[in-house]
Design an enzyme around this catalytic site. Structure first.
Site, PDB file in Angstrom:
ATOM      1  N   GLY D 115       0.822  -1.200   0.000  1.00 51.38           N
ATOM      2  CA  GLY D 115       0.000   0.000   0.000  1.00 51.38           C
ATOM      3  C   GLY D 115       0.858   1.253   0.000  1.00 51.38           C
ATOM      4  O   GLY D 115       2.075   1.175  -0.165  1.00 51.38           O
ATOM      5  N   SER D 118       3.917   1.166   2.407  1.00 49.36           N
ATOM      6  CA  SER D 118       5.008   0.315   1.945  1.00 49.36           C
ATOM      7  C   SER D 118       5.715   0.922   0.744  1.00 49.36           C
ATOM      8  O   SER D 118       6.943   0.796   0.595  1.00 49.36           O
ATOM      9  CB  SER D 118       4.465  -1.065   1.556  1.00 49.36           C
ATOM     10  OG  SER D 118       3.825  -1.677   2.647  1.00 49.36           O
ATOM     11  N   ASP D 140      -9.248  -1.176  -0.795  1.00 49.59           N
ATOM     12  CA  ASP D 140     -10.271  -0.127  -0.848  1.00 49.59           C
ATOM     13  C   ASP D 140     -10.352   0.575  -2.193  1.00 49.59           C
ATOM     14  O   ASP D 140     -11.212   1.426  -2.402  1.00 49.59           O
ATOM     15  CB  ASP D 140      -9.989   0.922   0.241  1.00 49.59           C
ATOM     16  CG  ASP D 140     -10.174   0.360   1.636  1.00 49.59           C
ATOM     17  OD1 ASP D 140     -11.053  -0.503   1.805  1.00 49.59           O
ATOM     18  OD2 ASP D 140      -9.436   0.780   2.539  1.00 49.59           O
ATOM     19  N   GLY D 183     -13.841   0.725   4.278  1.00 47.95           N
ATOM     20  CA  GLY D 183     -13.779   1.999   3.579  1.00 47.95           C
ATOM     21  C   GLY D 183     -13.665   3.145   4.562  1.00 47.95           C
ATOM     22  O   GLY D 183     -14.651   3.802   4.849  1.00 47.95           O
ATOM     23  N   HIS D 284     -13.143  -8.633   8.550  1.00 53.38           N
ATOM     24  CA  HIS D 284     -12.074  -9.331   7.839  1.00 53.38           C
ATOM     25  C   HIS D 284     -12.554 -10.307   6.781  1.00 53.38           C
ATOM     26  O   HIS D 284     -11.764 -10.761   5.973  1.00 53.38           O
ATOM     27  CB  HIS D 284     -11.167 -10.027   8.842  1.00 53.38           C
ATOM     28  CG  HIS D 284     -10.293  -9.058   9.547  1.00 53.38           C
ATOM     29  ND1 HIS D 284     -10.716  -8.366  10.654  1.00 53.38           N
ATOM     30  CD2 HIS D 284      -9.055  -8.595   9.255  1.00 53.38           C
ATOM     31  CE1 HIS D 284      -9.758  -7.552  11.052  1.00 53.38           C
ATOM     32  NE2 HIS D 284      -8.746  -7.661  10.229  1.00 53.38           N
TER      33      HIS D 284
END
EC number: 2.7.1.11
Lengths: 360, 360, 360, 360
Positions: D115, D118, D140, D183, D284
């Protein structure tokens, strides 16, 4: 206040009902009346086949395959096969009757959801004065004017799911599994499902294949201690030199729907590699079932966009997805060619990069 | 401390890996060693094919189709086809070698997961002194000694799911869809999936069918304004008088694996009713995929029960489900007959009550 | 010719519609009339809520969750909360009115699909002269008189599917995932889904748990290089000494539906093990969706069996599954106790054998 | 010959394994060596965490959720929390050690799947001399530089599937069901799943909502004889005036992960409409499971494209999907803002057209 009629034509595709759902709701929200014509133009020929549609009538149908209106797959209204009293079948032009009823019922617009055949017919009615908006439909994703059509993602998912299932059995028995998927003119379903489903070989109409190349991929797998292979074949794939068709003709097998290219490829692989090889035709499974989320959303967008065109008094137009946006294109521009897989696209390159053989 | 070896034989069925999972864990928990023999008796013939199994090696496999050990579908170890230097294939008895290696490796027991063929072979090894525990496997649910076998619920679910998909397309196009499912000797898969999947007609080996009866059910649907029909055919179903086989022979179609009874039934219906009729063979799809919850639980119970038998030094026994409990029966009692569908069972009666026609 | 009415009561369970489907078809086949009473006894109080049901009305519903008749979850007809003109809510006994309308409409029998509450009410009507046949319904599978109830297999499948999904994310992040499933009085769903879904820990009402034991299982996993754990908790599970309930009360959290035992167990594990621990409540997901093949078949059998009892003029009976057969038991014998998980069953033994900890 | 290392960072998303699969195959096909670094940069700090990857190691993983390499969710290598002998946690900069090992191991490139956090870390290593190629990951779908990210379609499908299940139970009991989906900053998952899953109300961070508007939609449904409603809430949605956060704070509920906006919305609706209202947090579940066909294809394309960039000696770049094509953008251009839902997009218009209320 407008009065709109919607119909579906041609082979079915998951998402047809979602288009109808969106049309009904979008009209209802504008205070319009919506009708559905059963079996294509059936409602224009027989008033009993023209049904009023309200939000209640379409509750939950966005999630259901098929079409609640039924489909017109038999003949064009311009040349409808009708049996006369003597028992002979004659082709009768019903278009005038349809136009007359269209006017008599006072419709402002007819939203036609259909493939290129249905859209061409719609275009002819458009020229006769019917207000027509087209919504493109082809499960094969091969219409040139729109980037995507609904139903395709569902068909690919069904095929990929089948490939997932076949992996375990192929692997447990050191087998070659040949799976024939839809795609008479283009290899979209074979390509997408083959990549996503871990195929070793994908055979598509756009790339005439060589069985030696296919068998050498299978032999290559053996060397790498992978003793099973999955081969995906589009129904329209053909060997270099057109062996398949000839073979089919030779055997007088036109009537055998299931004995297609997949079966032939399997028998050739069996013979050449001496591997236990089985084949499977997914057929109508690919047309059925609840549309995927992707297809539902796309179909709903198409339906709502069609109603917006009606609102703007645009006629003789087709809704299309271009650059991820809903646009309209003139119905007369709906070309009948097929959108082929671009052999230089990064999907083909990706496929080759992950070791998939196209038989070339 | 015991040393156990497990192997899988015959056609695959969802749940094989779950049995292996349970065997490994149940042994591990007792502080025992477990090995897996690849490709049936492969590990007894080639030490490289005998692998150590720990909980880590089987992580997550209870949810995966197929068998991580591979299956022995080719030949019996008592008559293994082996090519000699001259290129001729001879049947060689490998049983002594297997027994020698079984003893040399110091195993206390061999858990054999397999169908009646594999279990009979296991019984012969049992007579030669091998400690054997059998776990029954048949996707067709037709073993007489156990109420249920794992894999069956998954196969039925796959078939039912296919029927669900075909409903929408059949209905949209006023079609008859004929679906051929597994079941050479018994109609369990056809019966269960047909009832659960809303079939109009179910044809099973236990009830020779009459096409007139089938077609009259389809005509009856038409009268009730239901213009489509779903016909489920077990691959072993046969018309009264055995028409199918003869017809097949007549056409010289033995090589056409896919052209089975389903295709023939479809062509007959098409001819007699003039309805648009399509056929589909589910084939290997039914053997693949992640086992259902039901099959996972059943397979895990079988595996754990097998280890408990090893613990109690019971040998020459097979695990079975009787009155919903895990019991053991002597391997020598494993009869080779098939458990047929009981024509007086309430499932058949239920099917008739909800309007299903068996063609009788 | 008979005239039958069917109704559904209590919390919904996948398969209710399949029972209705079978009832309608089985009656139709006998030439009988069938009606459906909306919202439990609603059709007996308001004629508009009593609808005629034909095969066409129930087309395809065997595959759909919920109940087309709606459910009566509010109050008993013997003490129905009704608001008077002053705005006060009074409990009114509607039973006489219901009986009067039952007779006036000329019904021969009322098939009641419901849980033990609904069946007790049915029994009272039976004593007042209504011909009643009960079909048992509980998604928790905890009715003592029948081996299985429909809906349970679907709920277990949904829970197992969720566990499958959580494995990959738990493993990728070295997490403990706590999943709360249904089961206020019994641990059937937790037990079945936990075994089938690879749980490390299963906490059920039948076995009061000790968090030290749970945490030591998680620590044990770490030692074996398995850095994630899955914990399944039935909503009715309780720690030894009843900590949970007290804790809940302490926090004044009765209103917080989601903050149940699962969340509490997760917070305790987080604190004690310092592992990243998350919790999830499956809740109503378990009641929804298309019934599994298993549940469809079971529900259809229940429905058809109920009609056969009507045919035999049996009344005051409930259909039940005993020794895998459909039988009938007197409604007055429907005990209100719960069928608990047998702690000596081979399912519990299997669970322990594959390394599952029950927290005891 | 090149030597490539791949790693995954941040929260998991279905498709991570498919990217790894494509990287390994595409490198292998070029005759390169590939390694995987476990737990983000773990392999650069501990040689045991750096594993060789061959096609055999990644067999079938394109279909599996999570990441076989594990994810680094704890801390940046530039400030890694490490406990010293005194038991105190200190933030230590490990970047030099990582660079030293990167060079010592002789890697030509490091493919980082992660993401924006990272990718920013990767950018810093790029500036220190590491050859880095980024592959964007966010479930998302809210990264500004790429049209789509893998994992999103799967998350939306899981949420839509949950909505499908809740419809039947909501309808059977005349309930309002509130479903909270992922979200935090953008409403993509809520919007897509809400449209595809037949929601009545969708609440997203981009549109502050008014509960009166929500309740009036529910009342409107009642008037139209639709006695149930489905409300989808993105976890980051907020009422006009920010009531939610305050309410949450007031109750001192920060620790209650599950007690989010969904639960609050449900309790408000329950109070205001007196409808039976339930809430559910998907949590999750949305991150897990086998990636959809769409996500598999997208992830495989990202992986193969990354390797092509390595081949062309492009570094400090990120792969992105722009106009449906794989392109590369400089890592330094990876902005940290969020791609918000465009309120004028035809998806929002479609949603309104089919009667969905956004609470505005």
């Amino acid at each position: 206040m407008k009065k709109v009629v919607v119909s579906t034509g041609g082979g079915d595709a998951p998402g047809l009902n979602a288009v109808i759902y969106a049309v009904v709701h979008a009209c209802y929200r504008r205070g319009w009346e919506v009708y559905g014509s059963r079996s294509g133009y059936g409602g224009f020929l027989d008033i009993d086949e023209m049904i009023r549609l309200t939000p209640r009538d379409v509750e939950g149908i966005y999630a259901i395959g098929g079409t609640i209106l039924g489909s017109s797959s038999k003949g064009s209204p311009f040349a409808k096969p009708i049996q006369n009293l003597a028992g002979e079948v004659q082709l009768v032009d019903m278009s005038e009757k349809i136009m007359k009823n269209y006017r008599r019922m006072g419709f402002d617009c007819h939203i036609v959801i259909g493939g290129d055949g249905s859209l061409q017919i719609a275009q002819r009615f458009s020229q006769m004065g019917m207000h027509v908006i087209g919504v493109p439909k082809t499960i094969d994703n091969d219409l040139p004017v729109t980037e995507r059509t609904f139903g395709f993602d569902t068909a690919v998912s069904t095929a990929t799911n089948a490939l997932d299932k076949l992996h375990s059995t192929a692997k447990s028995h050191d087998r070659v599994m040949v799976v024939e998927v839809m795609g008479r003119d283009s290899g979209w379903i074979a390509l997408y499902s083959g990549i996503s489903g871990g195929a070793d070989v994908i055979l598509i109409p756009e790339i005439p294949f060589d069985l030696d190349s296919v068998c050498s991929k299978i032999a290559d797998n053996e060397l790498r201690e992978k003793h099973y292979s999955i081969v995906v074949v589009a129904e329209g794939a053909a060997a270099k030199g057109g062996e398949v068709i000839n073979k089919g003709r030779e055997l007088g097998r036109e009537d055998v729907v299931l004995g297609g290219v997949g079966e032939w490829v399997a028998s050739e692989i069996r013979e050449r590699t001496e591997k236990d090889t089985r084949s499977l035709v997914l057929g109508h499974l690919q047309r059925g079932g609840s549309p995927t989320t992707f297809d539902r959303l796309l179909a709903l967008r198409f339906g709502a966009a069609a109603v917006r065109l009606v609102e703007e008094d645009m006629h003789g137009q087709m809704v299309a997805l271009v650059s991820s946006r809903m646009v309209s294109v003139p119905l007369e521009d709906v070309v009948t060619g097929r959108k082929k897989v671009d052999l230089n696209s990064d999907k083909i390159i990706t496929a080759r990069d992950i070791g998939i053989c196209f038989g070339d």
